[in-house]
Design a protein around this motif. Structure first.
Motif, short mmCIF file in Angstrom:
data_model
loop_
_atom_site.label_atom_id
_atom_site.label_comp_id
_atom_site.label_asym_id
_atom_site.label_seq_id
_atom_site.Cartn_x
_atom_site.Cartn_y
_atom_site.Cartn_z
N TYR A 168 1.08 -4.29 7.06
CA TYR A 168 2.18 -3.79 7.88
C TYR A 168 2.22 -2.26 7.85
O TYR A 168 2.47 -1.61 8.88
CB TYR A 168 3.51 -4.35 7.36
N LEU A 169 2.00 -1.68 6.67
CA LEU A 169 2.03 -0.22 6.57
C LEU A 169 0.89 0.42 7.36
O LEU A 169 1.07 1.45 8.01
CB LEU A 169 1.94 0.20 5.09
N LYS A 170 -0.30 -0.20 7.33
CA LYS A 170 -1.43 0.33 8.10
C LYS A 170 -1.14 0.26 9.59
O LYS A 170 -1.49 1.16 10.35
CB LYS A 170 -2.70 -0.45 7.75
N HIS A 171 -0.50 -0.82 10.01
CA HIS A 171 -0.15 -0.95 11.42
C HIS A 171 0.85 0.14 11.82
O HIS A 171 0.74 0.73 12.90
CB HIS A 171 0.45 -2.33 11.69
N HIS A 172 1.79 0.42 10.94
CA HIS A 172 2.79 1.44 11.23
C HIS A 172 2.14 2.81 11.42
O HIS A 172 2.48 3.56 12.33
CB HIS A 172 3.82 1.50 10.11
N LYS A 173 1.17 3.11 10.54
CA LYS A 173 0.50 4.41 10.63
C LYS A 173 -0.40 4.49 11.87
O LYS A 173 -0.50 5.54 12.50
CB LYS A 173 -0.34 4.64 9.37
#
Length: 426
Positions: free
Chosen positions: A410-415
């Protein structure tokens, strides 16, 4: 002051911490494992000399590494179990650091994740896994005063019969530790009194299969919660002397004196409950229930396993059960030592985040705590009955590593895909 950083900080380098390390490593997740002593230290220095694993070598291990120099049905000595974990750490190339104690973990107020203050400096991590296990602080109930004239120790302090003073021994607690220690002392020629509380006592083996196999095929390892009223019931099982079924009536026939659950100490006397006969009867009923379930499973699945009618033969109740002692004058009985096999309590006072309930116990669902980014592994009934066993903790660790990997996704998608502003959208 320099601050070390890692993605996941795993606290504890025993079976739970190493299991987490394997799965994090397989997922390519950066992590660091901290152990305040040596790898699997409790197996070496917190157990008695003759201890062996309670399950056979084919079962009580991680799926990805077998024991060397032992047959599948062997019960591995404690030092070799500890050696196994050292080898496992090498096998998975775990980034473990020994001799480092974690003093406290707090939220990182200046950014994401958490800050761990350790004996070797400060470490920041986005995720923290507590793998300190359930055997943290030995519990000795405040029953017998220190000046009672008898030596007292917890089962973690017991090593062998030679360490005890002259005289009889009162062992309090009839789970695996208590009954194994009591049996060893009786075999060494000691007069032994064993305080027996509620317990389960499965057959060591039945119809050619070890009880761990039966609990597996019957789905009993996967029980999500203990039966109502049995939350604190111990299991009496042993791999000592090649493995055998614990039978309290047989222990009494061999010379051990069984007494009820220890209640208090008054004027030099230990006072026992009147529950001994019921506790022994309930243990026998539990034993027979496993045989019944095993027989039904064999018939239902058409298995060709040898019949074992003698397994249902029961000794009659011994005199110490039919006429139980209500109290025991320690001096008069010549009791020189008391061994408390009364379990442990956990201590998470170092974890200063919103991951604990009002009693200081982990607040979690299947190891995922109420504090996002903090996890627990290795605790009793974390996800099932088998959660504290070597193989069980391995499966729980995989679930948590997968959960961490999902959060990272999820964090990678956000970035990679920042949210559009309203102006950009127009």
């Amino acid at each position: 002051m320099s601050v070390e950083k890692t993605e996941v900080l795993v606290i504890g380098g025993g079976q739970a911490g190493l299991a987490v390390s394997e799965h994090l490593g397989n997922a390519g997740i950066e992590h660091l494992v901290l152990e305040k002593d040596r790898i699997a230290e409790r197996w070496r220095s917190h157990r008695w000399d003759s201890l062996v694993a309670n399950g056979p070598a084919w079962h009580d291990r991680f799926p990805t590494l077998e024991f060397e120099d032992y047959e599948p049905g062997d019960f591995v000595p404690k030092e070799k179990v500890a050696d196994y974990f050292v080898k496992f750490a090498e096998h998975i190339n775990s980034p473990i650091r020994c001799g480092v104690e974690v003093k406290q973990v707090t939220k990182n107020e200046g950014g994401p994740g958490f800050v761990a203050e350790t004996s070797d400096g400060v470490i920041e991590a986005r995720y923290v896994v507590s793998a300190t296990g359930p055997f943290q602080q030995p519990v000795i109930p405040a029953v017998v005063p220190d000046d009672a004239g008898v030596e007292q120790m917890h089962s973690t302090g017991y090593r062998n019969p030679d360490q005890l003073p002259e005289g009889a021994v009162l062992v309090i607690g009839a789970g695996s530790s208590g009954v194994q220690i009591a049996t060893e002392l009786m075999r060494a020629g000691k007069k032994v009194y064993l305080s027996v509380g509620p317990h389960d006592r499965p057959p060591r083996s039945y119809r050619g299969r070890d009880f761990v196999w039966w609990l597996g095929v019957l789905g009993l390892w996967d029980m999500a919660t203990p039966e109502q009223g049995k939350e604190h019931v111990t299991i009496a099982v042993s791999g000592a002397y090649g493995g055998y079924t614990i039978d309290f009536k047989q222990l009494a026939a061999d010379g051990m004196t069984l007494v009820g659950r220890t209640e208090s100490y008054e004027n030099g006397k230990m006072v026992f409950g009147d529950d001994l006969a019921q506790n022994v009867a309930d243990g026998d009923a539990n034993y027979l229930s496993v045989l019944d379930q095993a027989d039904a499973y064999i018939e239902r699945n058409g298995l060709d396993l040898p019949e074992e009618p003698e397994a249902r033969e029961m000794l009659g109740a011994p005199d110490c059960v039919t006429n139980p002692l209500s109290d025991l004058d320690l001096k008069e009985a010549g009791v020189g030592s008391i061994i408390w096999a009364t379990g442990f309590k956990t201590d998470f006072s170092w974890l200063k985040v919103n991951a604990l309930d009002e009693n200081g116990n982990p607040n979690h669902q299947r190891g995922v705590s109420s504090e996002p980014g903090v996890y627990f592994v290795g605790l009793p009934w974390l996800s099932r009955r088998g959660s504290t066993f070597i193989w069980g903790v391995w499966h729980d660790a995989k679930y948590l590593a997968d959960h961490i990997a999902t959060q990272q996704g999820y964090l990678k998608h956000h970035k990679a895909h920042p949210p559009e502003t309203k102006a950009a959208a127009e």
